[in-house]
Design a protein around this motif. Structure first.
Motif, short mmCIF file in Angstrom:
data_model
loop_
_atom_site.label_atom_id
_atom_site.label_comp_id
_atom_site.label_asym_id
_atom_site.label_seq_id
_atom_site.Cartn_x
_atom_site.Cartn_y
_atom_site.Cartn_z
N THR A 42 0.74 -1.30 -0.06
CA THR A 42 -0.04 -0.15 -0.22
C THR A 42 0.89 1.31 -0.08
OG1 THR A 42 -1.66 -1.16 1.04
CG2 THR A 42 -1.85 1.43 1.40
N VAL A 43 1.84 1.31 0.73
CA VAL A 43 2.67 2.43 0.90
C VAL A 43 3.93 2.25 0.40
CG1 VAL A 43 3.48 4.21 2.56
CG2 VAL A 43 1.19 3.18 3.25
N ALA A 44 4.14 2.92 -0.85
CA ALA A 44 5.43 2.76 -1.41
C ALA A 44 6.61 3.65 -0.55
CB ALA A 44 5.64 3.31 -2.84
N GLY A 45 7.76 2.62 -0.58
CA GLY A 45 8.95 3.29 0.17
C GLY A 45 9.09 3.04 1.67
N THR A 46 8.18 2.32 2.13
CA THR A 46 8.08 1.81 3.40
C THR A 46 9.33 1.12 4.10
OG1 THR A 46 5.60 1.65 3.29
CG2 THR A 46 6.82 0.43 5.38
N VAL A 47 9.71 1.81 5.11
CA VAL A 47 10.90 0.91 5.80
C VAL A 47 10.35 0.20 7.18
CG1 VAL A 47 12.89 1.36 7.14
CG2 VAL A 47 12.44 2.87 5.34
N GLU A 48 10.69 -1.21 7.03
CA GLU A 48 10.23 -2.03 7.88
C GLU A 48 11.36 -2.20 9.21
OE1 GLU A 48 9.86 -6.42 7.06
OE2 GLU A 48 7.83 -6.02 7.35
N THR A 49 11.07 -1.99 10.37
CA THR A 49 11.99 -2.23 11.34
C THR A 49 11.44 -3.07 12.58
OG1 THR A 49 12.60 0.15 10.90
CG2 THR A 49 13.39 -0.97 12.73
#
Length: 172
Positions: A42-49
């Motif tokens: 859904t959200v382009a460029g998302t960083v997952e941590t």
């Protein structure tokens, strides 16, 4: 990071989301994977941590040298949460978000026990709006919070509540 060809990045490759989700029952694990896929799609460029201390998977957007958190997944043994960093600023006309009853000052969240019981289009809408809020300047978010403190019902047909309505009819 690491040419996987997708629009998202994982900040800490030593602790992928599976590391956190694998500790939970299969239904919670699968719901977590579904939510994770939905957020990343859904959200382009998302960083997952992965935040092992909080037992959360955090989702943020890069903003210069910083990242702006917008959502998180919080698994528990019997249910799983999809939360929003600035959830109190999200319009929630159907009152489907939790957190107000706990008087949380910032967060709002969905709880799934264990399967997702809300239409995907609704979740996508909340995710997109949460991401938009996250990248606003903090002053703009503060202004929204102050405006949000006024009951929306005071406005008449979109007229701000502090405007005086003047009767312009000949008899008025």
């Amino acid at each position: 990071m690491g040419g996987c060809g997708s629009d998202h990045q994982r900040v800490n490759d030593e602790l992928p989301a599976e590391f956190l989700l694998d500790d939970y029952p299969p239904a919670i694990r699968e719901t977590g994977r579904t939510l994770r896929s939905l957020i990343l799609a859904t959200v382009a460029g998302t960083v997952e941590t992965v935040r092992p201390g909080w037992r959360w998977i955090a989702y943020s957007l890069p903003d210069g040298r910083r990242v702006r958190n917008f959502a998180w997944i919080g698994p528990e043994r019997k249910h799983i949460h999809l939360g929003f960093e600035h959830g109190t600023l999200l319009a929630d006309p159907e009152h489907i978000l939790h957190g107000a009853e706990e008087r949380l000052k910032k967060f709002r969240y969905f709880t799934f026990e264990p399967a997702i019981d809300i239409d995907e289009a609704i979740l996508v809408d909340y995710l997109e709006r949460a991401a938009q809020l996250a990248v606003l300047p903090s002053g703009a978010r503060r202004a929204l919070a102050e405006v949000g403190a006024e009951p929306v019902s005071q406005a008449t047909d979109g007229v701000p509540p502090d405007w005086e309505l003047v009767d312009t009819t000949p008899d008025g």
